[in-house]
Each structure stands twice: as C-alpha cells, then as structure tokens.
Design a protein around this motif. Sequence first.
Motif: not given
Lengths: 222, 222
Positions: B96, B99-100, B103, B107, B163, B167, B185-186, B188-189, B192-193, B196
């Motif tokens: 997992r 996976d981040y 992701n 982007r 983070y 933000f 916004a990208q 921000l993700f 966030r990734n 996580r």
Amino acid sequence: MTDHTVKAFDEDITRLRGLIGEMGGLAEVAIEEALASLVTGDKERAKKVVESDKKLDELEMQVDKLAIRVIALRAPMADDLREVIAALKIAGVVERIGDYSKNIAKRVGEIDGKDRFEPLTLLPAMGEVAAEMVHDVLTAYAARDPDLAREVIATDNKVDAFYNSIFRNLVSHMMENPATISSAAQLLFVARNLERIGDHATNVAEMVHFAATGVYPPEDDR
Amino acid sequence: MTDHTVKAFDEDITRLRGLIGEMGGLAEVAIEEALASLVTGDKERAKKVVESDKKLDELEMQVDKLAIRVIALRAPMADDLREVIAALKIAGVVERIGDYSKNIAKRVGEIDGKDRFEPLTLLPAMGEVAAEMVHDVLTAYAARDPDLAREVIATDNKVDAFYNSIFRNLVSHMMENPATISSAAQLLFVARNLERIGDHATNVAEMVHFAATGVYPPEDDR
C-alpha cells in the motif's frame, strides 16, 4: 481431517464469515452516516461514525485471532487454508474502508458556507454508489458469487466518473470564490476518500472472484 | 516439529523476511523517485515509479504464496504462526505504501508553474522523512527491535507537522493565485499521500513492537 474436525472447521469458517458480514454492515452504514453528517454539519452524528470505527477495528482483531486459532488447531489444507487467508485479507480491507469514512466524518465542521457547494449534493450520491459497492461485494463474498463480484468491479467506473466531475466542479468553484478554498479543499479530500472506498471494494471483488473461480476477473472489468 | 522441519521452517522465515526487506527497499526508493520526478517534472522518471509498483505487487504475491505454503507444509504453532501472519500483514502494508508513491508519480506533468510553489521544496523534505520511516521500520522488523519501532512512531509527528504546514501554505497560495488552483490541488493530494505513508509506517511499527514484546506500544507514542 476427521469428521469431527471438519464439522468444527465449518463452524469456524461460518463464524469468520459472520464477523466479516458484521464488519461490512458497519462499514456500509459508516459511509452513509459520514456523508449525512457532512451535509447537515451535524458534529454529534459525525462523532458516532468516528466511534463506530473502533468497533470495526475490534472486529478485525477478532477475525485475526479466530483465523490464527483455526489455522493452528485445525491445520486446514489447500482450499480451506486459502479461505481462511482470504478472510484475514478481506477483513483488513473492510477495516480500511472504515478508516476512509472516519476521515470523512472528521472533516464535518470544517466546511463553511455549505449551501454554496454543489458537490454537497453530488457527494452523497457518490457515497450511495460506494456504499452499494461495499454491500454488494460482501453479498458476493457470502454467496461466493463471481458474477456479482464482476458487477461490483464494473460499478467502480461510476464512482470514478463522480470523482472527476466533483474534482472539476470544486476547482472551478475555488477559482470563482477564493474565500471558500479551504472548505473546498476539504471536500476534495472527501471525494478522494470515496473514490478510494470504490477501489478497495473492487479489490475485495477481485479476491471474491478468485476464491470462487480460481482466476482473477478479466482486465477489462477492472 | 522435527529438527528437519524446524530447519526448513527457519529457512522459509528467512526467505519471507528477505522478500519483505526487498519490498521495503523498493518502497523507499519509490517515494524518493516519485518526489524527484514531481520536482523536476520528469515524466519518464515518473513512469518508472509506476512500473516499479508492479514489482511490489509481485513480491507481495510471492510473500502470500510462500506464507500459505509454510503454514500448510510446516503447520507452525503459536509464535511461529504469528510470525508468518505478521509477514503477510506487513507485506500488505508495504504494498500500500507503494501505491501512494505510484499515486504521486501519476500527478507528474499535472503541475503547471512549478517554480512558484513553495511546497515543491517542502514536499521532498517531507518525503525524505517518510522514506526514512519506511527504512527504519523495516530495519526494526529485520532486527526485531522494539525501540527503533517506537522511534518510528514518534517520527510520525514530524510528517504530520509537514502536512499541516504544506496544507496551509497551499490554501493561501490558491487564494492569492486562483489560476494555479488546479495544480495546487494536485500538490495537496501529494502531501496527503505522504502523510498516509507515515501512518502506514506507524502501523507496521506497532506490529513490529507487538511481535517483539507481545504488547502494543503505549498510546502517547502514537
């Protein structure tokens, strides 16, 4: 295994499946409740979602313990062992689905000027599709139904379409109303969490399909 | 277990641990490479991160298969069984984490006007801390070192601080430059990734601590 062990094993598997069904029910309700709290701005209701996530964590631990005990005591072979390991994995994914709802619930109260956001009507609709996926994939698991599992996988496209539309909507909303950017960013995360729930339901659907048929569903389903 | 089975079991466990170590190495590199591609806007480099994720998926499947075989053939009891189940779970979390990074890599190319974003210097620093957590938690796993596991858990505060700061920075950037909202916004993700990834490394650290000591680390570590 002796007849006695076989019967005991079947009972254990039934209990494992029951626990996972219970987790699925909680996860489904958590998605809907998280979005209802978000839309109404009801923090008390959101708090209950956060608390219900503890119950999911506990159930996952129960699945883990029982699975380990079953393996240790009954020493299942081949398909039976695979079934127990699948239960362990599926419980892990359902617990993660619960985490996403908890994350959504935690944002309740951080959205100002709720009335102005169109996504606040789209998000519950998206959540409904995601919750339905969770519901259906656990039905497919309980019924060992590979066709229903494939339907769940196909539904993920709908969730992705919602996500793309909400993303675009929020970005243009932010451009037009810079004062709402912070709230809109929270809603972006909500949409993203729902999109991830769809992905996880899809993963479970692939496991269910594999467990029922011995092969993974064809790529174009995914 | 007979002496022979014990030796075979130890070899299997060593192989399991080796596979997980390999997964950890790949996951660590993926974080750093994903951020390097993001900062330079190098799509080819990003593509390699996305491809390397397949290797992680394969390794996880190898861990699953080997773990199931070990349980079926050697029927390990108590601590040994717990060790095999822990390997299964840790492999799932490391996958997992991969996976981040994937992701994040996806982007790359969606960020316009890179030079104007202060977070593009903060994100690699945040990524370095997250990659270090992944590295350290797998060292703790290999060495069965609960103290190092607790250090990893403590480091998660740093990731969370990054983070929050990123933000806030991005939201004010969006307000001042509405034209950059989509790119911001990208980012921000991405933040966030990374946050996580820190959470997942913390989860593994809790498992390592539990496996080494039989108890979960105290709440205030987390």
